[in-house]
Design a protein around this motif. Structure first.
Motif, PDB file in Angstrom:
ATOM      1  N   GLU A   1       2.563   2.269   3.363  1.00  0.00           N
ATOM      2  CA  GLU A   1       3.718   1.423   3.709  1.00  0.00           C
ATOM      3  C   GLU A   1       4.921   1.775   2.835  1.00  0.00           C
ATOM      4  O   GLU A   1       6.054   1.826   3.316  1.00  0.00           O
ATOM      5  CB  GLU A   1       3.358  -0.047   3.535  1.00  0.00           C
TER       6      GLU A   1
ATOM      7  N   PRO B   1       0.833  -1.218   0.000  1.00  0.00           N
ATOM      8  CA  PRO B   1       0.000   0.000   0.000  1.00  0.00           C
ATOM      9  C   PRO B   1       0.865   1.265   0.000  1.00  0.00           C
ATOM     10  O   PRO B   1       2.037   1.237   0.396  1.00  0.00           O
ATOM     11  CB  PRO B   1      -0.801  -0.110   1.292  1.00  0.00           C
ATOM     12  N   ARG B   2       0.265   2.360  -0.434  1.00  0.00           N
ATOM     13  CA  ARG B   2       0.988   3.630  -0.555  1.00  0.00           C
ATOM     14  C   ARG B   2       1.595   4.082   0.784  1.00  0.00           C
ATOM     15  O   ARG B   2       2.734   4.560   0.820  1.00  0.00           O
ATOM     16  CB  ARG B   2       0.038   4.691  -1.102  1.00  0.00           C
TER      17      ARG B   2
END
Length: 62
Positions: free
Chosen positions: A23, A20-21
């Protein structure tokens, strides 16, 4: 060689997932911090060795 490339593309399409963005952003910050720390450590060691070599040759030549 072409088979290898085709299989690599196939694996990228089917088996690789991006994090995900949020992370990705966190990991980017961690990598940036460690890169800066490593660069500073390298600079410090290089400076220390440079001074030691300069001192050594100044004492030999004089």
């Amino acid at each position: 060689m072409l088979t290898y490339i085709k299989e690599s593309i196939e694996e990228l399409r089917n088996n690789v997932t991006l994090p995900p963005r949020a992370e990705s952003s966190n990991l980017m910050v961690v990598v940036a911090v460690f890169s800066i720390l490593f660069a500073l450590a390298t600079w410090g060691v290089d400076s220390a060795f440079s001074k030691m070599v300069r001192l050594y040759f100044d004492n030999i030549l004089n």
